[in-house]
Motif scaffolding. Structure first.
Motif, short mmCIF file in Angstrom:
data_model
loop_
_atom_site.label_atom_id
_atom_site.label_comp_id
_atom_site.label_asym_id
_atom_site.label_seq_id
_atom_site.Cartn_x
_atom_site.Cartn_y
_atom_site.Cartn_z
N ILE A 116 -36.05 -60.06 25.30
CA ILE A 116 -35.04 -59.18 24.71
C ILE A 116 -33.88 -58.96 25.68
O ILE A 116 -32.71 -58.95 25.28
CB ILE A 116 -35.68 -57.85 24.29
CG1 ILE A 116 -36.65 -58.10 23.13
CG2 ILE A 116 -34.61 -56.83 23.89
CD1 ILE A 116 -37.46 -56.89 22.72
N LEU A 117 -34.20 -58.82 26.98
CA LEU A 117 -33.14 -58.67 27.98
C LEU A 117 -32.23 -59.90 28.01
O LEU A 117 -31.00 -59.79 28.09
CB LEU A 117 -33.75 -58.46 29.38
CG LEU A 117 -33.95 -57.02 29.86
CD1 LEU A 117 -34.38 -57.03 31.32
CD2 LEU A 117 -32.72 -56.18 29.66
N GLU A 118 -32.85 -61.06 27.93
CA GLU A 118 -32.08 -62.31 27.93
C GLU A 118 -31.19 -62.38 26.70
O GLU A 118 -30.03 -62.83 26.77
CB GLU A 118 -33.04 -63.50 27.96
CG GLU A 118 -32.32 -64.85 28.05
CD GLU A 118 -33.29 -66.02 28.02
OE1 GLU A 118 -32.83 -67.15 27.84
OE2 GLU A 118 -34.51 -65.78 28.15
N ALA A 119 -31.73 -61.94 25.56
CA ALA A 119 -30.93 -61.94 24.33
C ALA A 119 -29.73 -61.01 24.45
O ALA A 119 -28.63 -61.32 23.99
CB ALA A 119 -31.81 -61.52 23.16
N LEU A 120 -29.94 -59.86 25.07
CA LEU A 120 -28.84 -58.92 25.27
C LEU A 120 -27.79 -59.49 26.22
O LEU A 120 -26.58 -59.36 25.99
CB LEU A 120 -29.38 -57.59 25.83
CG LEU A 120 -30.20 -56.73 24.85
CD1 LEU A 120 -30.86 -55.59 25.58
CD2 LEU A 120 -29.30 -56.20 23.73
N SER A 121 -28.27 -60.14 27.29
CA SER A 121 -27.35 -60.71 28.28
C SER A 121 -26.51 -61.83 27.68
O SER A 121 -25.33 -61.97 27.99
CB SER A 121 -28.12 -61.23 29.48
OG SER A 121 -28.85 -60.21 30.10
N ASN A 122 -27.13 -62.63 26.81
CA ASN A 122 -26.45 -63.80 26.24
C ASN A 122 -25.91 -63.55 24.83
O ASN A 122 -25.45 -64.48 24.17
CB ASN A 122 -27.41 -65.00 26.21
CG ASN A 122 -27.87 -65.39 27.61
OD1 ASN A 122 -27.10 -65.32 28.55
ND2 ASN A 122 -29.14 -65.78 27.73
N LEU A 123 -26.00 -62.27 24.39
CA LEU A 123 -25.51 -61.89 23.07
C LEU A 123 -26.06 -62.78 21.95
O LEU A 123 -25.33 -63.30 21.11
CB LEU A 123 -23.97 -61.90 23.03
CG LEU A 123 -23.27 -60.76 23.78
CD1 LEU A 123 -21.77 -60.91 23.69
CD2 LEU A 123 -23.70 -59.40 23.22
N LYS A 124 -27.39 -62.95 21.96
CA LYS A 124 -28.04 -63.68 20.87
C LYS A 124 -28.20 -62.72 19.70
O LYS A 124 -29.17 -61.96 19.61
CB LYS A 124 -29.40 -64.21 21.33
CG LYS A 124 -29.28 -65.26 22.44
CD LYS A 124 -30.64 -65.80 22.84
CE LYS A 124 -30.53 -66.88 23.91
NZ LYS A 124 -31.86 -67.37 24.34
N LEU A 125 -27.24 -62.76 18.80
CA LEU A 125 -27.11 -61.73 17.77
C LEU A 125 -28.29 -61.69 16.81
O LEU A 125 -28.65 -60.62 16.29
CB LEU A 125 -25.81 -61.95 16.99
CG LEU A 125 -24.52 -61.82 17.81
CD1 LEU A 125 -23.31 -62.02 16.91
CD2 LEU A 125 -24.45 -60.46 18.50
N ASP A 126 -28.93 -62.84 16.54
CA ASP A 126 -30.06 -62.84 15.62
C ASP A 126 -31.22 -62.02 16.19
O ASP A 126 -31.81 -61.19 15.50
CB ASP A 126 -30.50 -64.26 15.29
CG ASP A 126 -30.86 -65.06 16.53
OD1 ASP A 126 -30.33 -64.75 17.62
OD2 ASP A 126 -31.69 -65.99 16.42
N ILE A 127 -31.53 -62.24 17.48
CA ILE A 127 -32.61 -61.50 18.12
C ILE A 127 -32.26 -60.02 18.24
O ILE A 127 -33.09 -59.13 17.96
CB ILE A 127 -32.92 -62.10 19.51
CG1 ILE A 127 -33.47 -63.52 19.34
CG2 ILE A 127 -33.91 -61.21 20.28
CD1 ILE A 127 -33.70 -64.24 20.65
N ILE A 128 -31.03 -59.73 18.65
CA ILE A 128 -30.59 -58.34 18.79
C ILE A 128 -30.69 -57.61 17.45
O ILE A 128 -31.15 -56.47 17.38
CB ILE A 128 -29.15 -58.28 19.34
CG1 ILE A 128 -29.10 -58.82 20.77
CG2 ILE A 128 -28.60 -56.86 19.28
CD1 ILE A 128 -27.70 -58.98 21.33
N ALA A 129 -30.28 -58.29 16.38
CA ALA A 129 -30.31 -57.68 15.05
C ALA A 129 -31.75 -57.39 14.60
O ALA A 129 -32.02 -56.32 14.04
CB ALA A 129 -29.62 -58.60 14.04
N VAL A 130 -32.67 -58.31 14.86
CA VAL A 130 -34.07 -58.12 14.46
C VAL A 130 -34.70 -56.95 15.23
O VAL A 130 -35.37 -56.09 14.65
CB VAL A 130 -34.88 -59.41 14.69
CG1 VAL A 130 -36.37 -59.15 14.50
CG2 VAL A 130 -34.42 -60.49 13.73
#
Length: 314
Positions: free
Chosen positions: A189-203
């Motif tokens: 989740i931290l990696e998703a936040l750092s790289n703005l992976k919107l699909d993971i952040i949204a889920v």
């Protein structure tokens, strides 16, 4: 209850305390909300976001919607939390890296006092209240000694992780971030936040939204119907979490975070003398005791002079 600007400034300051606590592994913003007397209002405010209030929003009855969701309160609180994330969080992270024993000692004293303050809200001690407290201690202790898992990265698990983490975040004594570590989702989740992976952040955000709205209803109902047992359970959570914030630890295994830094994964509590023997470092025992006392006194003073306590004595 009519509030003035100074009241919302105080709420924002409490929000800053919650934000600062949430960045500390093992310390929950819910703890600060409880000891500063806004916990039940926070839960009821979250609960107020329901079909009725959403209907007001969709009908563009913005003033009625704002009043229904206690908008001024939540705006002041969230503002304080965000300010804290931007300022105090950096300071606390720095102190945890440079003076871990002293900072953990301060939080140890803080949590002991917090557990006492919360337990004082129990109006009648019965066997079932004591059992609830023991259950809380057991659950929190087991959480702190659990070994982090290697989690799947599928959307359903990320949704579940978000829901569980946000629920833990509003519980005194249990850290939402630590729950993510245990579930094995923290780095992903931290990696998703750092790289703005919107699909993971949204889920994850969707899971958090569903989790906090449903859990707030459950907590509100428990506090209303089984007040003493619920308070006993929550104070038990805090007592059990003391295992996590014990200042002297031996690191048994490590992991590499998303920034490439090596961090402790599993640790074991040890006595100050053993710490000196194993690490050849000063245990800083006297300073640690002084800061633990300072943390205890800070909560005692906050509770003694809180508006809620002052009104009770009037």
């Amino acid at each position: 209850m009519s509030r003035q600007i100074k009241d919302y400034v105080i709420i924002a300051l409490k929000g800053m305390g919650m934000g600062a606590a949430d960045v500390v592994p093992g310390v929950s913003g819910g703890t600060i909300a409880f000891i500063t007397g806004i916990y039940e209002e926070l839960i009821n405010t979250i609960k107020s976001v329901n079909l009725s209030s959403i209907k007001l929003l969709l009908q563009f009855k913005l003033k009625d919607f704002w009043k229904a969701v206690n908008g001024n309160f939540i705006l002041a609180l969230i503002s304080g939390i965000l300010i804290s994330f931007k300022s105090l969080a950096t300071v606390i992270k720095f102190l945890l890296e440079t003076h871990p024993i002293l900072i953990w000692s301060f939080f140890f004293g803080l949590i002991i006092a917090s557990a006492i303050v919360i337990a004082k809200k129990i109006t009648e001690w019965k066997i079932r209240t004591i059992i609830a407290m023991l259950i809380g201690i057991g659950i929190a202790y087991m959480v702190t000694v659990s070994t982090p898992a290697h989690a799947p990265t599928s959307y359903w698990f990320l949704f579940l992780s978000g829901a569980l983490a946000i629920c833990a975040m509003i519980l005194p004594g249990i850290s939402g971030a630590f729950i993510l570590v245990l579930l094995g989702s923290y780095n992903h989740i931290l990696e998703a936040l750092s790289n703005l992976k919107l699909d993971i952040i949204a889920v994850v955000a969707a899971g958090a939204g569903v989790g906090i709205l449903s859990f707030s209803h459950l907590l509100s109902w428990l506090l209303r119907k089984y007040h003493n047992m619920t308070i006993g359970l929550l104070s038990g959570f805090m007592i059990g979490s003391l295992n996590k914030v014990w200042p002297w630890k031996e690191t048994l295994s490590t992991f590499v975070d998303s920034h490439g830094a090596e961090k402790p994964l599993t640790q074991e509590n040890i006595m100050p003398y053993t710490f000196e023997t194993l690490t050849n470092q000063d245990s800083q025992l006297l300073f640690a005791l002084a800061l633990a006392v300072a943390g205890f006194l800070l909560i005692w003073i906050m509770e003694k002079y809180s508006p809620e306590t002052t009104q009770d004595k009037a």
